[in-house]
Design a protein around this motif. Structure first.
Motif, short mmCIF file in Angstrom:
data_model
loop_
_atom_site.label_atom_id
_atom_site.label_comp_id
_atom_site.label_asym_id
_atom_site.label_seq_id
_atom_site.Cartn_x
_atom_site.Cartn_y
_atom_site.Cartn_z
N UNK A 121 48.59 -9.94 -67.33
CA UNK A 121 49.20 -9.16 -68.41
C UNK A 121 49.58 -10.06 -69.58
N UNK A 122 49.37 -9.56 -70.75
CA UNK A 122 49.75 -10.31 -71.95
C UNK A 122 51.23 -10.11 -72.26
N UNK A 160 46.84 -2.79 -77.46
CA UNK A 160 48.17 -3.38 -77.39
C UNK A 160 48.87 -3.09 -76.07
N UNK A 161 48.33 -2.21 -75.24
CA UNK A 161 48.98 -1.90 -73.97
C UNK A 161 48.83 -3.03 -72.96
N UNK A 162 47.63 -3.54 -72.82
CA UNK A 162 47.37 -4.66 -71.94
C UNK A 162 46.42 -5.60 -72.68
N UNK A 163 46.43 -6.85 -72.28
CA UNK A 163 45.53 -7.79 -72.94
C UNK A 163 45.23 -8.97 -72.03
N UNK A 206 54.77 0.95 -69.09
CA UNK A 206 55.50 1.35 -70.30
C UNK A 206 55.03 0.57 -71.52
N UNK A 207 54.50 -0.63 -71.30
CA UNK A 207 54.10 -1.47 -72.41
C UNK A 207 55.27 -2.00 -73.23
N UNK A 231 61.14 6.35 -68.83
CA UNK A 231 60.42 7.63 -68.75
C UNK A 231 58.97 7.44 -69.20
N UNK A 232 58.76 6.64 -70.23
CA UNK A 232 57.41 6.33 -70.69
C UNK A 232 56.64 5.60 -69.60
N UNK A 233 57.31 4.68 -68.91
CA UNK A 233 56.66 3.95 -67.82
C UNK A 233 56.24 4.85 -66.68
#
Length: 207
Positions: free
Chosen positions: A12-13, A59-62, A149-150, A194-196
């Motif tokens: 994960x970034x 932008x969520x994962x990198x 969730x980012x 909640x987003x997660x």
């Protein structure tokens, strides 16, 4: 805490967004952080037939932009699998994807040969309070929202700033500072968690 014998080229970034960008700018390091962008194009989610079920923005994962990484995700009601050795984790993955079509059989066969095998549960930390005595928790230690969730890194940066400000304004009373820290931050943390949970549904978690 993760550790490795050398610098990892996957995983994960460190993703920063929202109000945390302004915080980095105030610290004078936003430009330096942006120099390390990975330029990842995004993530495509597919089901057992190979049909696309969703997409996550870059932008969520990198990770390494020139390297293809495959992730197999499944729901479980315990994080105990994290404590198993690699053989035990591979067995759990094979059981979860037994009978699936498309590329699943090939990926399961090649999994044992992967030098960069990585297994981890996406969990949240939900506590009634974030402090005790003279100890206060920040970021994932107190209110992890899970990678889905980012917002983990941004949430930790914002939490550290809020805590530092409230302690400075409490006139030496750390207990008052801790109360103010949690009062201000908890509403935003609940939204992020909640987003997660919503994001986890894309990876097979129950609704």
């Amino acid at each position: 805490m993760e550790s490795a014998l050398s610098v990892r080229d996957s995983g994960y970034a460190v993703d920063v967004r929202g109000a945390a960008l302004g915080l980095l700018e105030e610290m004078g390091i936003l430009g330096e952080v942006r120099e390390h962008e990975t330029k990842m194009r995004g993530t495509t989610l597919v089901d057992e037939t190979g049909a696309e079920t969703g997409r996550l923005p870059a932008e969520a994962f990198a990770g390494d932009a020139d390297r293809l990484t495959v992730s197999l995700s499944f729901a479980t009601d315990t994080a105990a699998l994290d404590q198993r050795d690699r053989d035990g984790q591979e067995q759990a993955i094979r059981a979860a994807f037994a009978g699936n079509g498309w590329e699943a059989p090939r990926l399961l066969d090649e999994m044992a040969q992967a030098a960069d095998f990585y297994f981890a549960s996406a969990c949240q930390v939900e506590l009634d309070r974030w402090s005790h005595g003279r100890i206060a928790l920040i970021g994932d230690a107190g209110y992890c929202a899970a990678p889905t969730s980012g917002m983990g890194t941004s949430q930790a940066l914002i939490g550290a700033r809020v805590l530092a400000r409230e302690l400075a304004e409490s006139g030496g009373d750390h207990r008052a500072g801790f109360v103010a820290y949690e009062r201000e931050l908890r509403p935003d943390v609940l939204k992020t968690q909640a987003i997660g949970r919503e994001g986890a549904k894309m990876f097979g978690a129950a609704a």
